[in-house]
Design a protein around this motif. Structure first.
Motif, mmCIF file in Angstrom:
data_model
loop_
_atom_site.group_PDB
_atom_site.id
_atom_site.type_symbol
_atom_site.label_atom_id
_atom_site.label_comp_id
_atom_site.label_asym_id
_atom_site.label_seq_id
_atom_site.Cartn_x
_atom_site.Cartn_y
_atom_site.Cartn_z
ATOM 1 N N ARG A 1 -39.906 -98.152 57.814
ATOM 2 C CA ARG A 1 -39.809 -97.359 59.060
ATOM 3 C C ARG A 1 -40.405 -98.204 60.174
ATOM 4 O O ARG A 1 -41.618 -98.301 60.319
ATOM 5 C CB ARG A 1 -40.536 -96.024 58.922
ATOM 6 C CG ARG A 1 -40.413 -95.101 60.156
ATOM 7 C CD ARG A 1 -38.967 -94.885 60.573
ATOM 8 N NE ARG A 1 -38.792 -93.878 61.609
ATOM 9 C CZ ARG A 1 -38.901 -94.106 62.924
ATOM 10 N NH1 ARG A 1 -39.231 -95.316 63.361
ATOM 11 N NH2 ARG A 1 -38.676 -93.141 63.785
ATOM 12 N N ASP B 1 -33.755 -92.816 60.406
ATOM 13 C CA ASP B 1 -34.022 -91.375 60.368
ATOM 14 C C ASP B 1 -32.802 -90.543 59.976
ATOM 15 O O ASP B 1 -32.876 -89.307 59.956
ATOM 16 C CB ASP B 1 -34.532 -90.893 61.730
ATOM 17 C CG ASP B 1 -35.957 -91.343 62.013
ATOM 18 O OD1 ASP B 1 -36.557 -91.993 61.139
ATOM 19 O OD2 ASP B 1 -36.462 -91.059 63.114
ATOM 20 N N THR C 1 -34.555 -88.516 54.669
ATOM 21 C CA THR C 1 -34.112 -89.551 55.594
ATOM 22 C C THR C 1 -33.821 -90.838 54.824
ATOM 23 O O THR C 1 -34.267 -91.016 53.681
ATOM 24 C CB THR C 1 -35.197 -89.844 56.638
ATOM 25 O OG1 THR C 1 -36.368 -90.302 55.959
ATOM 26 C CG2 THR C 1 -35.519 -88.607 57.463
ATOM 27 N N GLN D 1 -36.968 -92.575 53.763
ATOM 28 C CA GLN D 1 -37.587 -91.970 52.583
ATOM 29 C C GLN D 1 -36.867 -92.394 51.303
ATOM 30 O O GLN D 1 -37.507 -92.655 50.277
ATOM 31 C CB GLN D 1 -37.591 -90.446 52.710
ATOM 32 C CG GLN D 1 -38.594 -89.926 53.730
ATOM 33 C CD GLN D 1 -38.460 -88.435 53.966
ATOM 34 O OE1 GLN D 1 -37.369 -87.942 54.268
ATOM 35 N NE2 GLN D 1 -39.558 -87.709 53.838
ATOM 36 N N ALA E 1 -44.777 -94.419 64.541
ATOM 37 C CA ALA E 1 -44.255 -93.355 63.675
ATOM 38 C C ALA E 1 -45.358 -92.836 62.751
ATOM 39 O O ALA E 1 -45.255 -92.944 61.527
ATOM 40 C CB ALA E 1 -43.068 -93.877 62.865
ATOM 41 N N GLU F 1 -44.354 -90.171 60.070
ATOM 42 C CA GLU F 1 -43.579 -90.801 59.011
ATOM 43 C C GLU F 1 -44.486 -91.612 58.085
ATOM 44 O O GLU F 1 -44.284 -91.644 56.868
ATOM 45 C CB GLU F 1 -42.496 -91.695 59.618
ATOM 46 C CG GLU F 1 -41.385 -90.946 60.339
ATOM 47 C CD GLU F 1 -41.713 -90.631 61.798
ATOM 48 O OE1 GLU F 1 -42.909 -90.663 62.173
ATOM 49 O OE2 GLU F 1 -40.765 -90.342 62.558
ATOM 50 N N ARG G 1 -46.038 -89.370 55.512
ATOM 51 C CA ARG G 1 -45.086 -89.039 54.449
ATOM 52 C C ARG G 1 -44.913 -90.213 53.490
ATOM 53 O O ARG G 1 -44.854 -90.032 52.267
ATOM 54 C CB ARG G 1 -43.728 -88.669 55.056
ATOM 55 C CG ARG G 1 -43.729 -87.422 55.924
ATOM 56 C CD ARG G 1 -42.316 -87.015 56.300
ATOM 57 N NE ARG G 1 -42.320 -86.055 57.389
ATOM 58 C CZ ARG G 1 -41.982 -86.334 58.639
ATOM 59 N NH1 ARG G 1 -41.594 -87.566 58.955
ATOM 60 N NH2 ARG G 1 -42.015 -85.411 59.577
#
Length: 288
Positions: free
Chosen positions: A151, A162, A169, A172, A203, A206, A209
């Motif tokens: 990312r 994204d 996404t 991910q 980000a 993100e 995550r």
């Protein structure tokens, strides 16, 4: 020593600051000279000032490549000097291609006969795992690291990274694919993997995550400072002071008025102050 352990040791020693080597035209003080000799003199001085204060550098190959063979030879000399100063070198080259070509790239940067010294290299995952596996294999054999784009910090990252695929996404999905490869490459001392990922300071949500998906991967974090990411955002995925490497290029290399310095001592004073200020900002966020 395993790359993940080397990185953890470097962070424990001087913190997570990584200084990017980006020779921007017109920003290097005239006192160092003109052209490539001036660039070399400037960055040799930078590397000498970093010793004992920062442990990681990130040359951006494009800024040297644009000068042709002489620029690349200059970069190789800087990387060799960085090694003598005990600095870890993260080569920002973003390579990625089909298997046989990836194998050639891996040998060129991470192999025992590499043309330039580096401890790890950034790679692009978007052609699939078969383009990453040659890098991972050569890195495993030589105690090197592989840094995968996941990312990124640029505004256009959302255009593709994204995009939703089923319930997740694209970034991910990439992280989930990388997770078992990262887990297999944990350092015996630190538990940190030799498979790093790029996660921008722009980000932070993100990044949180991704830390759940990739608990063992150190994050290389661009986007701090000039691109708008705060120190707090940059270290949001850290664990016990480890697991993040925060890149700063312009904020350290080109402090205000440094290009007007007329003596080496004046430049050193301005550079040291910028380095200390950046280091303090990141460490305050890390400890807070």
């Amino acid at each position: 020593m395993h790359f993940g352990d080397q990185l953890a040791h470097a962070i424990a020693k001087t913190g997570p600051l990584c200084v990017g080597l980006d020779p921007h035209s017109g920003r290097i003080p005239a006192l160092f000279g003109e052209g490539l000799p001036g660039v070399e003199a400037f960055f040799m001085a930078v590397l000498d000032r970093l010793a004992g204060k920062a442990s990681i550098i990130k040359p951006q190959i494009a800024f040297f490549e644009r000068h042709g063979p002489d620029g690349l030879a200059l970069m190789a000399r800087l990387c060799a000097h960085a090694k003598t100063r005990k600095l870890l070198v993260l080569m920002d080259a973003k390579r990625g291609d089909i298997g046989s070509t990836a194998s050639a790239y891996a040998a060129a940067y991470l192999g025992p006969n590499a043309w330039v010294w580096c401890d790890a290299i950034t790679v692009n995952p978007y052609m699939g795992m078969d383009t990453l596996e040659p890098f991972l294999s050569v890195a495993d054999d030589n105690d090197k690291g592989v840094i995968v784009l996941v990312r990124t910090s640029n505004p256009g990252a959302a255009d593709f990274e994204d995009l939703m695929i089923e319930k997740n996404t694209l970034y991910q999905h990439i992280a989930q694919t990388l997770a078992p490869f990262a887990r297999e490459r944990k350092g015996p001392q630190s538990g940190w993997s030799s498979l790093m990922v790029v996660v921008g300071a722009t980000a932070p949500h993100e990044a949180q995550r991704l830390r759940h998906i990739l608990p063992h991967s150190p994050f290389l974090v661009p986007g701090y400072g000039a691109q708008g990411g705060s120190a707090k955002d940059a270290v949001i995925a850290a664990r016990d002071g480890q697991g993040v490497v925060v890149n700063s290029s312009r904020g350290v290399l080109y402090p205000q008025n440094a290009d007007q310095a007329t003596t080496l001592k004046d430049w050193e004073t301005l550079f040291d102050a910028a380095l200390a200020r950046t280091h303090k900002d990141i460490m305050r966020a890390l400890e807070g």
